[in-house]
Design an enzyme around this catalytic site. Structure first.
Site: not given
Length: 543
Positions: A294, A467-469
């Site tokens: 994101h 912080f959403h890999p």
């Protein structure tokens, strides 16, 4: 002991859930390996300590992307938890499941018919104890403590009222009946403390005695006999050690580390492995591909009134807040700051929300790595369903070399369009009457950034990660997939991947809750236990 029934690599959100569920009967032996330390740092457990923990190099892999072409060739800081609890020990604790239609898209577009929302909902419910109480959407007896934002600040109230005034909608529970609009958010927090995956799942598992946790254990490769995984090689206390798995090796290192370890072990794109001096065992071109995240920008505004949170970094006030937390588990220190937010639409053409807000009642800037608070408020705006896809690849065959991460942020022009719409929507919200008497000047991007070209330039210069890999070991059955719908790696036996890397299409919200749900389902699959019965719940889908 050198042989266990299961070996799990990574004590993060998925690994802790897996260890707990697979070891629930007390008969199976499980080894859980974590490259980082125990979660003893007090700031992990103090919710407001989040800003210190995710900048603490001892708890973090401290990744950086490769230069991103669409971001003026900037490298983006990509923190990932390197500690027991993984990123659930250093994140901002927001508990969001994603929109129900995200999972229904997996079923319809990815052929994952067993992963529609009605198949996932019972696991979300079974996994949590929500202070909202149990109902058709929420659970009240699960291991993960979840609480609604309760820190009182007029800025939260203004944000929610402004969202309604702007016509962006309001929800009492974005994980419940109405998954659209602005709302007070849930956090993985219990009794004023962070409820990480380690607290919720691993602590009970360790008490049973059949789960062994080894910290500061760096796994270098998975070991195979023929095409069957039989164990792993790891470094621990300065020596290499080999441990065996009688049933399964499970990779739970996350969207960066799991594909890296697969490739180091000979599973991945054959040409890329050969180029790095690794003998290919299975040619799986999808390993490391399909990387998603994101993209996020932050707008900040001066606040014309001062509130206690604006002054909390004054030493004596910080000490007072700490003492209040120690003795009462309340006050500013018990807040994860981002206690309000929303899922909204940037335009009328999208089928469901494509933008997300996280609202904090304080501004901030970084000064030589230290955070400095400001009398302001801040709004993160995330682009929820990126069209761009990136990749994780090896830089060498050395497991201690960090991999190369190309996220390809904004590579698709539509992704930039979404974030530009997000800037407009945020400004529209802050301009509402609810913020009168509170709204000062716009600090970022600033009142001089008005025309479309200027906004686009600012977005490119300001985009960072939320912080959403995910997505680098995609679940599916066709070309480009890495695991099947039960998390088993294609082309080999005895090896699974269970973490955010298996997500085929990113959810329209934070990923910690979905990752724990995925792990709970995977544990049942691997143990041969029946899946929980699907549950249908009604939702206020707007057309």
């Amino acid at each position: 002991m050198n042989t266990f029934d299961y070996i799990i690599v990574g004590a993060g959100s998925a690994g802790c859930v897996m260890a707990n569920k697979l070891g629930a009967d007390g008969r199976k032996t499980i080894l859980l390996l974590e490259a980082g330390p125990m979660d003893r740092d007090l700031m992990i457990h103090v919710p407001a300590g989040v800003y210190r923990t995710w900048h603490e190099p001892k708890l973090n892999w401290n990744y950086h992307t490769e230069p991103e072409p669409a971001l003026d060739n900037r490298s983006v800081f990509m923190p990932r938890g390197k500690v027991v609890g993984g990123s659930s020990s250093i994140n901002s604790m927001v508990y969001m499941r994603g929109h129900p239609l995200d999972y229904d898209r997996w079923a319809s577009e990815c052929g994952l018919t067993q992963w529609s929302y009605e198949h996932c909902l019972p696991y979300f419910k079974a996994g949590e104890t929500s202070d909202r109480g149990g109902d058709d959407w929420r659970g009240d007896s699960g291991p993960l403590g979840v609480s609604k934002g309760s820190y009182e600040n007029p800025l939260y109230d203004a944000f929610i009222a402004a969202g309604e005034q702007a016509g962006q909608g309001r929800s009492d529970d974005l994980n419940g009946y109405n998954p659209e609009g602005v709302a007070r958010l849930d956090a993985t927090r219990t009794n004023g403390r962070r409820c990480s995956a380690a607290v919720a799942h691993l602590r009970p598992a360790l008490k049973r005695g059949n789960v062994t946790l080894l910290v500061r254990a760096m796994v270098k490769r998975v070991l195979f006999t023929g095409n069957r995984a039989y164990g792993v090689a790891l470094d621990h206390k300065g020596a290499e050690r080999i441990v065996h798995a009688a049933h399964q090796v499970i990779l739970a290192g996350g969207a960066i580390n799991s594909p890296q370890l697969l490739m180091l072990s000979g599973v991945g794109p054959a040409d890329h492995l050969s180029d790095n001096g690794i003998r290919p065992l299975v040619n799986l071109p999808g390993v490391g591909r399909n990387l998603q995240d994101h993209a996020s920008v932050i707008l900040q505004y001066e606040c014309t009134k001062s509130f206690p949170i604006h002054k909390v970094d004054v030493p004596w006030r910080k000490a007072a807040a700490g003492l209040q937390w120690v003795f009462t588990r309340s006050g500013i220190a018990a807040s994860n700051i981002w206690e309000a937010g929303g899922l909204i639409r940037g335009n009328h053409q999208v089928a469901y929300p494509n933008l997300q807000y996280h609202f904090g009642p304080v501004g901030f800037e970084y000064d030589d790595g230290n955070i400095k608070l400001q009398q302001a408020f801040a709004i993160h705006v995330d682009q929820l369903r990126p069209r761009s896809r990136g990749s994780v690849s090896l830089k060498s065959g050395n497991p201690y070399d960090k991999p190369a991460m190309h996220f390809e942020y904004l590579a698709d022009p539509g992704d930039l369009d979404d974030l530009v719409e997000g800037v407009h929507k945020t400004r529209e919200l802050v301009a509402q009457n609810a913020f009168d008497g509170l709204r000062g000047v716009e600090l970022t991007p600033g009142s001089n950034v008005t025309g479309e070209p200027d906004i686009r330039d600012w977005v490119r210069s300001a985009v960072s990660t939320d912080f959403h890999p995910c997505g680098t070991c995609r679940m599916g059955h066709g070309p480009g997939s890495v695991v099947d719908d039960q998390m088993r790696v294609h082309g080999v036996q005895g090896l699974s991947v269970v973490d955010a890397s298996v997500i085929p299409q990113i959810m329209s919200a934070n990923l910690n809750a979905p990752t724990q749900m995925i792990a709970a389902r995977a544990a049942d699959y691997l143990a041969g236990a029946p899946q929980l019965a699907p549950q249908a719940a009604q939702f206020a889908f707007q057309q």
